[in-house]
Write a protein that holds these residues in place. Structure first.
Motif, PDB file in Angstrom:
ATOM      1  N   UNK A 169      76.284  -8.331  49.220  1.00 33.41           N
ATOM      2  CA  UNK A 169      77.534  -7.840  48.627  1.00 33.41           C
ATOM      3  C   UNK A 169      78.750  -8.463  49.294  1.00 33.41           C
ATOM      4  N   UNK A 170      78.572  -8.840  50.580  1.00 32.17           N
ATOM      5  CA  UNK A 170      79.721  -9.305  51.351  1.00 32.17           C
ATOM      6  C   UNK A 170      79.204 -10.288  52.401  1.00 32.17           C
ATOM      7  N   UNK A 171      79.656 -11.527  52.338  1.00 34.66           N
ATOM      8  CA  UNK A 171      79.180 -12.541  53.287  1.00 34.66           C
ATOM      9  C   UNK A 171      80.396 -13.154  53.982  1.00 34.66           C
ATOM     10  N   UNK A 172      80.371 -13.144  55.303  1.00 38.50           N
ATOM     11  CA  UNK A 172      81.433 -13.810  56.066  1.00 38.50           C
ATOM     12  C   UNK A 172      80.824 -15.086  56.638  1.00 38.50           C
ATOM     13  N   UNK A 173      81.452 -16.207  56.315  1.00 40.54           N
ATOM     14  CA  UNK A 173      80.962 -17.519  56.761  1.00 40.54           C
ATOM     15  C   UNK A 173      81.999 -18.097  57.712  1.00 40.54           C
ATOM     16  N   UNK A 174      81.602 -18.288  58.965  1.00 42.77           N
ATOM     17  CA  UNK A 174      82.575 -18.657  59.998  1.00 42.77           C
ATOM     18  C   UNK A 174      82.255 -20.037  60.558  1.00 42.77           C
ATOM     19  N   UNK A 175      83.283 -20.827  60.784  1.00 39.62           N
ATOM     20  CA  UNK A 175      83.064 -22.100  61.475  1.00 39.62           C
ATOM     21  C   UNK A 175      84.349 -22.457  62.221  1.00 39.62           C
ATOM     22  N   UNK A 176      84.195 -23.056  63.398  1.00 37.67           N
ATOM     23  CA  UNK A 176      85.392 -23.429  64.155  1.00 37.67           C
ATOM     24  C   UNK A 176      85.829 -24.863  63.851  1.00 37.67           C
ATOM     25  N   UNK A 177      85.099 -25.545  62.971  1.00 37.68           N
ATOM     26  CA  UNK A 177      85.438 -26.928  62.635  1.00 37.68           C
ATOM     27  C   UNK A 177      86.140 -26.944  61.263  1.00 37.68           C
ATOM     28  N   UNK A 178      87.388 -27.410  61.224  1.00 39.41           N
ATOM     29  CA  UNK A 178      88.119 -27.378  59.955  1.00 39.41           C
ATOM     30  C   UNK A 178      87.443 -28.180  58.844  1.00 39.41           C
ATOM     31  N   UNK A 199      84.215 -28.435  58.348  1.00 41.80           N
ATOM     32  CA  UNK A 199      83.175 -27.562  57.803  1.00 41.80           C
ATOM     33  C   UNK A 199      83.800 -26.482  56.920  1.00 41.80           C
ATOM     34  N   UNK A 200      84.899 -25.914  57.373  1.00 39.84           N
ATOM     35  CA  UNK A 200      85.555 -24.847  56.606  1.00 39.84           C
ATOM     36  C   UNK A 200      85.948 -25.361  55.223  1.00 39.84           C
ATOM     37  N   UNK A 201      86.485 -26.547  55.187  1.00 38.69           N
ATOM     38  CA  UNK A 201      86.901 -27.138  53.906  1.00 38.69           C
ATOM     39  C   UNK A 201      85.682 -27.365  53.001  1.00 38.69           C
ATOM     40  N   UNK A 202      84.613 -27.930  53.583  1.00 44.06           N
ATOM     41  CA  UNK A 202      83.397 -28.188  52.788  1.00 44.06           C
ATOM     42  C   UNK A 202      82.800 -26.868  52.306  1.00 44.06           C
ATOM     43  N   UNK A 203      82.742 -25.874  53.197  1.00 44.16           N
ATOM     44  CA  UNK A 203      82.141 -24.592  52.826  1.00 44.16           C
ATOM     45  C   UNK A 203      82.944 -23.937  51.705  1.00 44.16           C
ATOM     46  N   UNK A 204      84.274 -23.974  51.821  1.00 45.95           N
ATOM     47  CA  UNK A 204      85.103 -23.347  50.769  1.00 45.95           C
ATOM     48  C   UNK A 204      84.839 -24.012  49.429  1.00 45.95           C
ATOM     49  N   UNK A 205      84.760 -25.339  49.431  1.00 45.95           N
ATOM     50  CA  UNK A 205      84.537 -26.053  48.164  1.00 45.95           C
ATOM     51  C   UNK A 205      83.161 -25.702  47.597  1.00 45.95           C
ATOM     52  N   UNK A 206      82.158 -25.635  48.448  1.00 39.20           N
ATOM     53  CA  UNK A 206      80.804 -25.317  47.969  1.00 39.20           C
ATOM     54  C   UNK A 206      80.701 -23.873  47.477  1.00 39.20           C
ATOM     55  N   UNK A 207      81.354 -22.967  48.165  1.00 40.05           N
ATOM     56  CA  UNK A 207      81.347 -21.558  47.750  1.00 40.05           C
ATOM     57  C   UNK A 207      81.960 -21.448  46.351  1.00 40.05           C
ATOM     58  N   UNK A 257      80.572 -18.144  43.945  1.00 37.13           N
ATOM     59  CA  UNK A 257      80.357 -16.943  44.768  1.00 37.13           C
ATOM     60  C   UNK A 257      81.586 -16.608  45.633  1.00 37.13           C
ATOM     61  N   UNK A 258      82.751 -17.070  45.194  1.00 36.00           N
ATOM     62  CA  UNK A 258      83.975 -16.841  45.994  1.00 36.00           C
ATOM     63  C   UNK A 258      84.310 -15.364  46.150  1.00 36.00           C
ATOM     64  N   UNK A 259      83.864 -14.525  45.211  1.00 37.55           N
ATOM     65  CA  UNK A 259      84.215 -13.114  45.352  1.00 37.55           C
ATOM     66  C   UNK A 259      83.333 -12.420  46.398  1.00 37.55           C
ATOM     67  N   UNK A 260      82.258 -13.068  46.797  1.00 39.50           N
ATOM     68  CA  UNK A 260      81.339 -12.472  47.784  1.00 39.50           C
ATOM     69  C   UNK A 260      81.475 -13.134  49.156  1.00 39.50           C
ATOM     70  N   UNK A 261      81.615 -14.458  49.165  1.00 43.16           N
ATOM     71  CA  UNK A 261      81.625 -15.191  50.442  1.00 43.16           C
ATOM     72  C   UNK A 261      83.059 -15.476  50.884  1.00 43.16           C
ATOM     73  N   UNK A 262      83.387 -15.057  52.084  1.00 43.20           N
ATOM     74  CA  UNK A 262      84.707 -15.333  52.647  1.00 43.20           C
ATOM     75  C   UNK A 262      84.526 -16.303  53.796  1.00 43.20           C
ATOM     76  N   UNK A 263      85.126 -17.481  53.659  1.00 46.84           N
ATOM     77  CA  UNK A 263      84.981 -18.507  54.693  1.00 46.84           C
ATOM     78  C   UNK A 263      86.138 -18.360  55.670  1.00 46.84           C
ATOM     79  N   UNK A 264      85.803 -18.231  56.935  1.00 46.31           N
ATOM     80  CA  UNK A 264      86.814 -17.985  57.967  1.00 46.31           C
ATOM     81  C   UNK A 264      86.807 -19.145  58.957  1.00 46.31           C
TER      82      UNK A 264
END
Ligand code: SAH
Length: 293
Positions: free
Chosen positions: A177-186, A188-196, A201-208
């Motif tokens: 229902x709720x997924x927090x995806x964390x990475x300290x590498x910008x 990775x964050x950019x790639x993860x956001x685009x893939x999400x 699944x943007x309403x479920x996965x929050x990339x931090x």
């Protein structure tokens, strides 16, 4: 922009230390690839890409110096350097990827390849960009299968060190229902956001963009596929306390077999009990739970 590829063939046990050196200079991640004889036998390749800018000479010297130091403890050959144009790099990397079936129902589909899914398939469309997590690496495969086995619909999941977002997307598609995806590498964050977003699944996965300090507690499943050293450190720093105490799970991977005792000891210090151990080649995945008090 052009890039300088630096690569070195080393024994498996040295690969992480070399990857750590490369990661100080590489902007686009470091890859460890199996050699022709697989992960178990013979050398593995550690590769990274350095931007060919005016600091390139400093990066090269820094790498050579650090590997020289490492070589006094563990044998590390001299690295090779090769110029690569941006387009060639992207194409060479794309050619390596195929549609992968992992676990029981998970399918990793590189976004530029066609795939007609079966009704039961859990399809993850992926364009990892420069981030780690193509699904090719044994440690990612172990984690995906464990996520498939443990994540139940409606749960809260933490993906610590999300890379391409692959595990977070899998969790969401399995019904979390709720997924927090964390990475300290910008990157990775950019790639993860685009893939999400591409997987809807943007309403479920929050990339931090951040790390352990940026996440709350009470997760049903936490997946961490980083290095043994980072896992051990995060366990001490409060990762264990973020698992739901009544029935939550920790999936810890990225661990080479000889580092397993160190990680298990760190888990035990945090009152986590190892429920299952899985292995693929030299890579270990530990599945643990808070001990009942
Ligand atoms: N989860 C993906 C990617 C694993 S690679 C998979 O299973 O394939 C590990 C990721 O952890 C990298 O993207 C790296 O940037 C990130 N990482 C490493 N140390 C970290 C830290 N201290 N805090 C947050 N992220 C970290």
């Amino acid at each position: 922009m052009n890039w300088l590829e630096v690569s070195v063939a080393v024994q498996n046990e040295v690969a992480e230390a070399v990857a750590e050196v490369f990661s100080r200079y590489a902007q686009r991640g470091v890859v460890i690839e199996a050699g022709p004889d697989g992960w178990d036998a013979g050398p593995v390749f550690v590769r990274a890409y350095l931007p060919a800018d005016d600091q390139l000479g400093d990066y090269k010297r820094g790498i050579e110096r650090a590997l020289g130091h490492l070589n006094q403890i563990l044998p590390v050959p001299v690295p090779t350097f090769r110029s690569v144009a941006e387009e060639d790099w992207a194409e060479a990397w794309k050619a390596q990827l195929t549609v992968l079936h992992i676990g029981r129902r998970i399918v990793v589909q590189p976004s530029w390849l066609d795939y007609t899914p079966d009704p039961d398939d859990v399809v993850i469309q992926l364009d990892p960009g420069m981030a780690f997590g193509t699904g090719l690496h044994p440690t990612t495969q172990l984690c995906l299968a464990a996520v498939e086995d443990l994540v139940q619909p409606g749960q809260r999941v933490l993906d610590m060190g999300t890379g391409s977002g692959i595990l977070a997307i899998a969790a969401a598609k399995l019904g979390a229902a709720d997924v927090i995806a964390v990475d300290d590498d910008p990157v990775a964050v950019q790639a993860a956001r685009a893939n999400v977003a591409a997987n809807g699944v943007s309403s479920v996965v929050h990339v931090v963009h951040g790390s352990l300090a940026d996440v709350s507690a009470g997760y049903d499943v936490i997946a961490i596929n980083i290095l043994a050293r980072v896992i051990t450190h995060m366990l001490q720093a409060g990762l264990a306390a973020r698992i739901d105490a009544s029935g939550g799970w920790l999936i810890a991977a990225g661990i080479i077999d000889e580092q397993e005792p160190e990680v298990i000891a760190a888990m035990e210090r945090q009152r986590l009990a190892v429920a299952e151990r899985r292995q693929k080649d030299d890579w270990i995945c530990l599945i643990a739970q808070p001990q009942a008090s």
